[in-house]
Design a protein around this motif. Structure first.
Motif, PDB file in Angstrom:
ATOM      1  N   ARG A 252       0.839  -1.209   0.000  1.00  0.00           N
ATOM      2  CA  ARG A 252       0.000   0.000   0.000  1.00  0.00           C
ATOM      3  C   ARG A 252       0.869   1.252   0.000  1.00  0.00           C
ATOM      4  O   ARG A 252       0.637   2.189  -0.753  1.00  0.00           O
ATOM      5  CB  ARG A 252      -0.928   0.029   1.215  1.00  0.00           C
ATOM      6  N   HIS A 253       1.899   1.266   0.832  1.00  0.00           N
ATOM      7  CA  HIS A 253       2.794   2.420   0.904  1.00  0.00           C
ATOM      8  C   HIS A 253       3.503   2.635  -0.430  1.00  0.00           C
ATOM      9  O   HIS A 253       3.605   3.762  -0.917  1.00  0.00           O
ATOM     10  CB  HIS A 253       3.810   2.215   2.033  1.00  0.00           C
ATOM     11  N   TRP A 254       3.976   1.560  -1.036  1.00  0.00           N
ATOM     12  CA  TRP A 254       4.659   1.674  -2.326  1.00  0.00           C
ATOM     13  C   TRP A 254       3.713   2.210  -3.400  1.00  0.00           C
ATOM     14  O   TRP A 254       4.082   3.113  -4.158  1.00  0.00           O
ATOM     15  CB  TRP A 254       5.216   0.307  -2.736  1.00  0.00           C
TER      16      TRP A 254
ATOM     17  N   GLN B  52       3.061   5.903  -3.136  1.00  0.00           N
ATOM     18  CA  GLN B  52       4.169   6.719  -3.638  1.00  0.00           C
ATOM     19  C   GLN B  52       4.178   6.767  -5.165  1.00  0.00           C
ATOM     20  O   GLN B  52       4.652   7.730  -5.747  1.00  0.00           O
ATOM     21  CB  GLN B  52       5.498   6.181  -3.132  1.00  0.00           C
TER      22      GLN B  52
ATOM     23  N   SER C  60      -7.398   6.042   6.516  1.00  0.00           N
ATOM     24  CA  SER C  60      -6.951   7.028   5.515  1.00  0.00           C
ATOM     25  C   SER C  60      -8.136   7.520   4.693  1.00  0.00           C
ATOM     26  O   SER C  60      -8.246   8.701   4.388  1.00  0.00           O
ATOM     27  CB  SER C  60      -5.901   6.422   4.581  1.00  0.00           C
TER      28      SER C  60
END
Length: 119
Positions: A21-23, A26, A80
């Motif tokens: 998810r973080h990748w 970005q 989020s």
């Protein structure tokens, strides 16, 4: 299977989902919360595919599916979504916030349903 093993498998899945998810967040740049929408829809589709597979497959217990449930839990993000919707309301319009809510609910539900239908 021991409870500790099942918890560890769930945690590994959650960690992998959170990293992905973080990748993705970005990689997807926008002033709208598109990345959150995409991961939530993809997570719903993945979960639908898995639950549909479990429903049709013999011999796979819910305990053995902890990895995918952990992955989807770490990959998708309701907090989020909630924050970004509030931010849309504060910095844009109520229509933007309402649109984000409706689009997220309809697309995530639709993706879950599609996953179930495909399997």
């Amino acid at each position: 299977m021991s409870a500790l093993y099942l918890h560890a498998i769930f945690a590994i899945g959650g960690g992998l989902g959170a990293v992905l998810r973080h990748w993705l967040a970005q990689q997807i740049t926008s002033d709208l919360p598109i990345a959150t929408l995409i991961v939530n829809v993809l997570g719903s589709l993945i979960l639908g595919l898995w639950v549909g597979y479990l429903g049709g497959a013999q011999g796979i217990s819910p305990e053995e599916s902890r990895l995918i449930f952990g992955f989807c839990g770490g990959f998708t993000t309701f907090s989020s979504f909630a924050y970004q919707t509030l931010d849309l309301h504060r910095n844009r319009t109520f229509a933007h916030a309402a649109g984000n809510i409706l689009l997220s609910l309809l697309l995530c539900w639709g993706a879950l349903w599609l996953g179930l239908v495909l399997t």
